[in-house]
Motif scaffolding. Structure first.
Motif, PDB file in Angstrom:
ATOM      1  N   ALA A 150       1.077  -1.200  -0.027  1.00 49.54           N
ATOM      2  CA  ALA A 150      -0.007   0.016   0.199  1.00 49.54           C
ATOM      3  C   ALA A 150       0.887   1.077   0.225  1.00 49.54           C
ATOM      4  O   ALA A 150       0.639   2.366  -0.718  1.00 49.54           O
ATOM      5  CB  ALA A 150      -0.903   0.072   1.237  1.00 49.54           C
ATOM      6  N   ALA A 151       1.987   1.166   0.738  1.00 41.83           N
ATOM      7  CA  ALA A 151       2.954   2.497   0.847  1.00 41.83           C
ATOM      8  C   ALA A 151       3.637   2.698  -0.563  1.00 41.83           C
ATOM      9  O   ALA A 151       3.519   3.789  -0.849  1.00 41.83           O
ATOM     10  CB  ALA A 151       3.939   2.274   1.950  1.00 41.83           C
ATOM     11  N   ALA A 152       3.710   1.430  -1.215  1.00 44.89           N
ATOM     12  CA  ALA A 152       4.310   1.564  -2.460  1.00 44.89           C
ATOM     13  C   ALA A 152       3.470   2.196  -3.329  1.00 44.89           C
ATOM     14  O   ALA A 152       3.836   2.835  -4.533  1.00 44.89           O
ATOM     15  CB  ALA A 152       5.235   0.132  -3.041  1.00 44.89           C
ATOM     16  N   GLU A 153       2.292   1.515  -3.555  1.00 44.01           N
ATOM     17  CA  GLU A 153       1.176   1.902  -4.409  1.00 44.01           C
ATOM     18  C   GLU A 153       0.915   3.566  -4.215  1.00 44.01           C
ATOM     19  O   GLU A 153       0.917   4.420  -5.150  1.00 44.01           O
ATOM     20  CB  GLU A 153      -0.032   1.253  -4.369  1.00 44.01           C
ATOM     21  N   ALA A 154       0.838   4.003  -3.047  1.00 44.81           N
ATOM     22  CA  ALA A 154       0.472   5.492  -2.589  1.00 44.81           C
ATOM     23  C   ALA A 154       1.923   6.432  -3.187  1.00 44.81           C
ATOM     24  O   ALA A 154       1.648   7.447  -3.821  1.00 44.81           O
ATOM     25  CB  ALA A 154       0.423   5.603  -1.201  1.00 44.81           C
ATOM     26  N   ALA A 155       3.023   5.712  -2.969  1.00 47.55           N
ATOM     27  CA  ALA A 155       4.055   6.594  -3.536  1.00 47.55           C
ATOM     28  C   ALA A 155       3.963   6.515  -5.018  1.00 47.55           C
ATOM     29  O   ALA A 155       4.464   7.890  -5.761  1.00 47.55           O
ATOM     30  CB  ALA A 155       5.367   5.980  -3.063  1.00 47.55           C
ATOM     31  N   PHE A 156       3.824   5.483  -5.707  1.00 51.16           N
ATOM     32  CA  PHE A 156       3.542   5.461  -6.934  1.00 51.16           C
ATOM     33  C   PHE A 156       2.483   6.420  -7.620  1.00 51.16           C
ATOM     34  O   PHE A 156       2.785   7.169  -8.455  1.00 51.16           O
ATOM     35  CB  PHE A 156       3.388   4.229  -7.735  1.00 51.16           C
TER      36      PHE A 156
END
Length: 87
Positions: free
Chosen positions: A15-21
């Motif tokens: 979820a953190a990676a998707e939010a950053a992307f």
């Protein structure tokens, strides 16, 4: 305060990676267009302007021989040559 440091924060790496992307790929809002340039003031009638003018030395000597005010004398002589400026 010690309790705050000891608490674990649970986070989902995906979820953190998707939010950053999402944050990196989402287009930023366009900046507002710059304001239009301020209108230039209208020319003042009969105002004088500073100019640079190359004259023959004989012409300059003729107008300067009577002393100060030679620029005004050149201006009057030029105005006399322009039909639309004659009073």
């Amino acid at each position: 305060m010690a309790e705050d440091r000891n608490r674990r924060r649970f986070s989902d790496p995906r979820a953190a990676a998707e939010a950053a992307f999402r944050a990196a790929t989402t287009p930023k809002p366009a900046a507002p267009p710059p304001p239009p340039p301020a209108p230039r003031p209208a020319a003042v009638p009969a105002a004088r302007e500073m100019v640079s003018l190359r004259l023959d030395s004989a012409v300059l000597t003729h107008f300067q021989k009577d002393g100060p005010g030679w620029q005004d004398r050149i201006n009057e002589a030029l105005k006399a040559l322009v039909p639309s400026l004659q009073d």
